[in-house]
Design a protein around this motif. Sequence first.
Motif, mmCIF file in Angstrom:
data_model
loop_
_atom_site.group_PDB
_atom_site.id
_atom_site.type_symbol
_atom_site.label_atom_id
_atom_site.label_comp_id
_atom_site.label_asym_id
_atom_site.label_seq_id
_atom_site.Cartn_x
_atom_site.Cartn_y
_atom_site.Cartn_z
ATOM 1 N N GLU A 1 75.968 -27.831 76.859
ATOM 2 C CA GLU A 1 76.230 -27.241 75.366
ATOM 3 C C GLU A 1 76.906 -28.199 74.375
ATOM 4 N N GLU A 2 77.240 -29.161 75.134
ATOM 5 C CA GLU A 2 78.021 -30.520 74.226
ATOM 6 C C GLU A 2 77.035 -31.786 74.399
ATOM 7 N N THR A 3 75.830 -31.637 74.896
ATOM 8 C CA THR A 3 74.960 -32.811 75.246
ATOM 9 C C THR A 3 73.769 -32.528 74.064
ATOM 10 N N ALA A 4 73.699 -33.692 73.291
ATOM 11 C CA ALA A 4 72.846 -33.799 72.111
ATOM 12 C C ALA A 4 71.411 -34.036 72.407
ATOM 13 N N THR B 1 72.721 -31.865 66.248
ATOM 14 C CA THR B 1 73.232 -30.744 67.335
ATOM 15 C C THR B 1 74.782 -30.500 67.100
ATOM 16 N N HIS B 2 75.482 -31.420 66.446
ATOM 17 C CA HIS B 2 76.877 -31.429 66.336
ATOM 18 C C HIS B 2 77.488 -31.298 67.770
ATOM 19 N N ARG B 3 77.063 -32.335 68.504
ATOM 20 C CA ARG B 3 77.155 -32.245 69.789
ATOM 21 C C ARG B 3 77.241 -33.717 70.295
ATOM 22 N N GLN B 4 77.991 -34.370 71.366
ATOM 23 C CA GLN B 4 78.096 -35.775 71.252
ATOM 24 C C GLN B 4 77.857 -36.632 72.363
ATOM 25 N N TYR B 5 77.443 -35.921 73.596
ATOM 26 C CA TYR B 5 76.891 -36.766 74.625
ATOM 27 C C TYR B 5 75.418 -36.958 74.432
ATOM 28 N N ARG C 1 72.945 -36.340 67.379
ATOM 29 C CA ARG C 1 74.199 -36.086 67.087
ATOM 30 C C ARG C 1 74.497 -35.234 65.973
#
Length: 450
Positions: free
Chosen positions: A210-213, A131-135, A128
């Motif tokens: 693109e929101e998946t870490a 990548t600054h992504r949360q999933y 997280r």
Amino acid sequence: MVWENTQGDQLVAKNRHNIAKTQLVPYFNLVVKSARGSIVTDVEGKRYIDLLATDSAMNVGHNHPRVITAMKRQIDEFISYDTGYFTNPTTIRLGERLAKLAPNPGHNKVAFGTSGSDATEAMIKFARAYTHRQYIVSFEGAYHGTTYGALSMSACNVDMARGIGPMLPGIIHVPFPNTYHCRPGETEHETAQRAFADFKRPFAEFLPPEETAAVILEPIQGDAGIIVPPREYMEAVDRFCHRHGILIGVDEVNQGLGRTGKLWSYQHFGLHPDLIATAKSLASGLPLSAVIGSATIMDAPGTSAYCFTGGGNPVNAAAALATLDVLHDEHLIEKSAVDGEYAKEKFIQLAQKHPCIGDVRMLGLNGGIEIVKNRQTKERDSLTAAKIIYHAFQKGLIMAKLGGNVLRFQPPLTISRNLIDEALLILDQVIKDVEENQVELPDELRHDGW
Ligand SMILES: Cc1ncc(COP(=O)(O)O)c(C=O)c1O
């Protein structure tokens, strides 16, 4: 359990009185007195062949002399100082060594913890933060441990989650391919294709790639029953992740460090992981874990986001260095591969005699022997599996169950051929006794449990 008021029974009763139920998985009233190599001795002097190796935490065998010597040497120097503040030569050497064991040696960093759970959970943090992504994508059937993050990724036993939710948000589970419990007549290729379609579906329906870490997985699912996925499936997942900038974190806590006949189990499948979590056998069962990954990922979280007073403890680090030396010097990874084939052949012979054995899965000294009611329907038979395990203990074998109906074969990698032969002879008789209805299972073990 058959209670005969032996010394072991009395100690188990005392233990149950004091220890929370959540920490106990009852199998047999065995109270360990000592252990050497692949042999465990209980408080009454009864000898057991250890086919569990304290959940694959004892790859180099119990009390390996080199591990003991290394620990004693370190204890004579000092036993602990928070390595976050002030490090020490032993922990430094281990960090250097582990950093070389992941892809791209020379560009990696290591973070130490104290359990497999904290290491698998840490992969969420690193992914997280980087990548600054949360999933996070995880798998049905997975076991990653019992801290909240690890538990939130786990999905192999609903009892683990009952009453303690909500879990960590942002974790999506997808099915894991199972080539034994597949659709009737399905080929391995078809199972792989179907599972990959299942894997991709969330990304089309509700999960922006693109929101998946990260995708975090056990390359071989352990607690689900030693489930070995098709290589084709893993390669497809690997390509998908790298195309979308999704990190891959592999949980090698159980299957790593030579267990499968390779250093890491992911090496069987053409995976290119960004993060590796290891523990258990790393320090021969002492509380030490590590996450290994590229320096840019590992340096992403802020100070103390993943940091422990006892992480990288020098006594545990000394044990880990000695354990890695033993793995190398005694060629245990190669031995695991060769002896795994030997044991597999023996289990297949056993399956020819005993129709309750539906499937034998073995990669290295790492087996799942699936017990079924009927080979055609492949209906799982947890009761028979429980009876086999219980009777195995009575006859001097330590064995556990996975996924309810799968016998777990994970002896120390140092086990001799003679002991493998002896264990399989005992198991043959055990299964025969169960088939002939000679084994009475104590009521408290009549659950689908582990
Ligand atoms: C695959 C896997 N991951 C993580 C863990 C958790 O390790 P620990 O019990 O050291 O927290 C385990 C423990 O059995 C495991 O098998």
